[in-house]
Design a protein around this motif. Structure first.
Motif, PDB file in Angstrom:
ATOM      1  N   ALA A 158       0.845  -1.198   0.000  1.00 55.07           N
ATOM      2  CA  ALA A 158       0.000   0.000   0.000  1.00 55.07           C
ATOM      3  C   ALA A 158       0.880   1.246   0.000  1.00 55.07           C
ATOM      4  O   ALA A 158       0.507   2.300  -0.509  1.00 55.07           O
ATOM      5  N   LYS A 159       2.065   1.084   0.563  1.00 56.03           N
ATOM      6  CA  LYS A 159       3.009   2.210   0.615  1.00 56.03           C
ATOM      7  C   LYS A 159       3.325   2.689  -0.797  1.00 56.03           C
ATOM      8  O   LYS A 159       3.336   3.883  -1.070  1.00 56.03           O
ATOM      9  N   TRP A 181       0.358   8.583   9.946  1.00 53.90           N
ATOM     10  CA  TRP A 181       1.420   7.637   9.619  1.00 53.90           C
ATOM     11  C   TRP A 181       2.661   8.408   9.152  1.00 53.90           C
ATOM     12  O   TRP A 181       2.539   9.373   8.391  1.00 53.90           O
ATOM     13  N   ASP A 217      -6.763   5.668   2.955  1.00 54.00           N
ATOM     14  CA  ASP A 217      -5.904   4.514   3.206  1.00 54.00           C
ATOM     15  C   ASP A 217      -6.616   3.621   4.228  1.00 54.00           C
ATOM     16  O   ASP A 217      -6.662   3.914   5.415  1.00 54.00           O
ATOM     17  N   ILE A 229      -5.912   0.443   5.023  1.00 53.56           N
ATOM     18  CA  ILE A 229      -5.114  -0.771   5.217  1.00 53.56           C
ATOM     19  C   ILE A 229      -5.466  -1.529   6.512  1.00 53.56           C
ATOM     20  O   ILE A 229      -5.286  -2.737   6.595  1.00 53.56           O
ATOM     21  N   TYR A 230      -5.993  -0.798   7.517  1.00 56.53           N
ATOM     22  CA  TYR A 230      -6.351  -1.477   8.775  1.00 56.53           C
ATOM     23  C   TYR A 230      -7.834  -1.860   8.839  1.00 56.53           C
ATOM     24  O   TYR A 230      -8.351  -2.166   9.929  1.00 56.53           O
ATOM     25  N   SER A 245      -0.942  -6.736   3.737  1.00 59.33           N
ATOM     26  CA  SER A 245       0.102  -6.820   4.775  1.00 59.33           C
ATOM     27  C   SER A 245      -0.461  -7.057   6.167  1.00 59.33           C
ATOM     28  O   SER A 245       0.016  -7.921   6.904  1.00 59.33           O
ATOM     29  N   LYS A 246      -1.438  -6.255   6.547  1.00 56.10           N
ATOM     30  CA  LYS A 246      -1.906  -6.256   7.943  1.00 56.10           C
ATOM     31  C   LYS A 246      -2.961  -7.339   8.162  1.00 56.10           C
ATOM     32  O   LYS A 246      -2.937  -8.054   9.153  1.00 56.10           O
ATOM     33  N   TYR A 297      -1.883  -0.738  17.502  1.00 52.61           N
ATOM     34  CA  TYR A 297      -1.055   0.293  18.122  1.00 52.61           C
ATOM     35  C   TYR A 297      -1.761   0.893  19.327  1.00 52.61           C
ATOM     36  O   TYR A 297      -2.972   1.062  19.321  1.00 52.61           O
TER      37      TYR A 297
HETATM   38  N1  PMP Z   1      -0.595   2.738   5.357  1.00 48.45           N
HETATM   39  C1  PMP Z   1      -0.462   2.709   6.684  1.00 48.45           C
HETATM   40  C2  PMP Z   1      -1.315   3.603   7.508  1.00 48.45           C
HETATM   41  C3  PMP Z   1       0.470   1.867   7.294  1.00 48.45           C
HETATM   42  O1  PMP Z   1       0.590   1.851   8.622  1.00 48.45           O
HETATM   43  C4  PMP Z   1       1.278   1.064   6.484  1.00 48.45           C
HETATM   44  C5  PMP Z   1       2.306   0.234   7.183  1.00 48.45           C
HETATM   45  N2  PMP Z   1       2.991  -0.628   6.567  1.00 48.45           N
HETATM   46  C6  PMP Z   1       1.086   1.105   5.101  1.00 48.45           C
HETATM   47  C7  PMP Z   1       0.156   1.967   4.565  1.00 48.45           C
HETATM   48  C8  PMP Z   1       1.884   0.318   4.120  1.00 48.45           C
HETATM   49  O2  PMP Z   1       1.693  -1.020   4.187  1.00 48.45           O
HETATM   50  P1  PMP Z   1       2.255  -1.995   3.056  1.00 48.45           P
HETATM   51  O3  PMP Z   1       3.144  -1.179   2.170  1.00 48.45           O
HETATM   52  O4  PMP Z   1       2.980  -3.054   3.780  1.00 48.45           O
HETATM   53  O5  PMP Z   1       1.055  -2.486   2.316  1.00 48.45           O
END
Ligand code: PMP
Ligand code: GLU
Length: 398
Positions: free
Chosen positions: A101-102, A126, A205, A207-208, A239-240, A326
């Motif tokens: 996602a980064k 973040w 975003d 991701i969580y 990822s998460k 967190y």
């Molecule tokens: N967005 C947030 C808010 C994150 O904490 C993270 C942490 N890795 C990411 C994006 C990116 O995740 P990744 O690149 O592993 O998908």
């Protein structure tokens, strides 16, 4: 001879979450007894059926470049995920698969921003958003939120922050580092303001998303405000939710024009995400989702334990979020009781004296706080919290 580095790179710092974790690993290699609660990475192994899908992809010879934007099967799995979990319909040309996602966020900043542009980022935020914005020559505009307002930006704050230079807003819900999650009604209130400003693009975003246990179900911005679809990019990843940080797969869904531009940026950097990881991510998104629930329940249990213990320590006050892994305690009272200048210094002292690696709130644009990742087994957390209790006992009002 000194190599002259570009101005661009001098504007940014190394990711604090990544660099503190590297420091903790170095100290551990030197023989120090260190507990790293610094990085946001699930401690669980990647579920077996996902690993098996990767092995099968290798066996089938899927070890070559894929098309830049992602394999057809993974993109279809992403489309299906948005339909199943968020009630959102996307076509394949509205999806991009990235190395995390980064990278999706990074691609979006490169594709959208230029000098003079402002990007609104509610803080605590973040670590990477402000620096991605700076790397794209634009200016982050931080909107502070606090525990008294559940760490959420209000519609009034958003309205006050928008001006003629505003190009984008980055929303992150549930939030790293607070766990704060916007409700449907709160998103609708923000959307009302955004509808008055058609040139503002929104990067949300999510991701969580799967690590959420608030009173209301998780709601993505577009589910709350479909009118914003022509200018919203929804970012997510595996990822998460599936303990797949090292596989480096994330994705974005949004207007085809933006997705095309982001794909072009990616074609000039990493090309596609790893072919084997894409097969694994397809299995993650389409397979049995029980693993997600099991991990979520474990994080939830740990959150209660960690937040309760932090709140029992002198000088600390920890708001309880609706998800993520967190905790983000306010340490301002402890700083003054212990006569420590700031949260950065405090983290250095805790690492040196208690052997626990944490990230200072300053890295999240929220000085006076610490971030503790509880993506670690309960036994280790207990040890770490005992150490922190020992450290902070000095902050007890005598
Ligand atoms: N967005 C947030 C808010 C994150 O904490 C993270 C942490 N890795 C990411 C994006 C990116 O995740 P990744 O690149 O592993 O998908
Ligand atoms: N996002 C995670 C964190 O905040 C992983 C590290 C990173 O990419 O920043 O710890």
């Amino acid at each position: 001879m000194n190599i002259r580095l570009a101005q661009r790179v001098q504007r940014i710092r190394p990711s604090a979450t990544v660099s503190i974790t590297a420091l903790a690993a170095k100290l551990r290699d030197e023989g120090r007894d260190i507990i790293a609660l610094s990085v946001g990475e699930p401690d669980f192994p990647t579920p077996a059926h996902i690993c098996a899908a990767a092995s099968a992809a290798i066996e089938r010879g899927e070890t070559k470049y894929t098309v830049v934007g992602g394999t057809r099967s993974l993109k279809q799995a992403v489309v299906e995920k948005f339909r199943r979990d968020n009630g959102l319909e996307f076509s394949l040309d509205e999806i991009l698969v990235s190395c995390g996602a980064k990278q999706s966020c990074f691609n979006a900043c490169e594709a959208l921003l230029e000098g003079g542009d402002e990007v609104i980022i509610p803080a605590p935020c973040w670590v990477s958003y402000p620096d991605m914005v700076r790397l794209a020559d634009a200016t982050p505009v931080i909107v502070d939120t606090d525990a008294a307002h559940d760490f959420k930006m209000t519609a009034e704050q958003l309205r006050a922050a928008i001006n003629a230079a505003t190009r984008a807003l980055i929303l992150n819900s549930p939030s790293n580092p607070t766990g704060a999650t916007y409700s449907r009604a709160e998103l609708q209130a923000l959307a009302e303001v955004l509808l008055e400003h058609p040139r503002v693009v929104i990067i949300t975003d999510d991701i969580y998303e799967q690590l959420h246990w608030g009173a209301e179900p998780f709601c993505s911005l577009l589910s709350a405000a479909p009118e914003l679809r022509p200018r919203t990019l929804t970012v997510n990843g595996v990822s998460k939710a599936y303990a797949m940080t090292g596989w480096r797969i994330g994705y974005a869904a949004g207007p085809a024009t933006l997705i095309r531009a982001m794909t072009t940026v990616q074609s000039q950097s990493t090309t596609s995400a790893a072919s084997i990881s894409q097969a694994a991510a397809t299995a993650a998104l389409t397979g049995d989702q029980t693993c997600v629930t099991t991990m979520r329940d474990a994080f939830r249990l740990r959150q209660h334990y960690v937040v309760d213990r932090l709140n029992a320590m002198p000088g600390l006050s920890c708001w309880k979020g609706d998800g993520t892994f967190y905790a983000f305690p306010d340490v301002r009272k402890a700083l003054s009781a212990l006569e420590i200048a700031d949260d950065v210094m405090l983290c250095e002292r805790i690492l040196a004296e208690a052997g626990v690696a944490l990230v200072p709130g300053t890295a999240f644009a929220a000085p006076g706080h610490l971030r503790l990742s509880f993506a670690t087994d309960l036994e280790t957390l207990e040890d770490a919290l005992d150490r922190l209790e020992g450290f902070f006992s000095g902050a007890r009002v005598k």
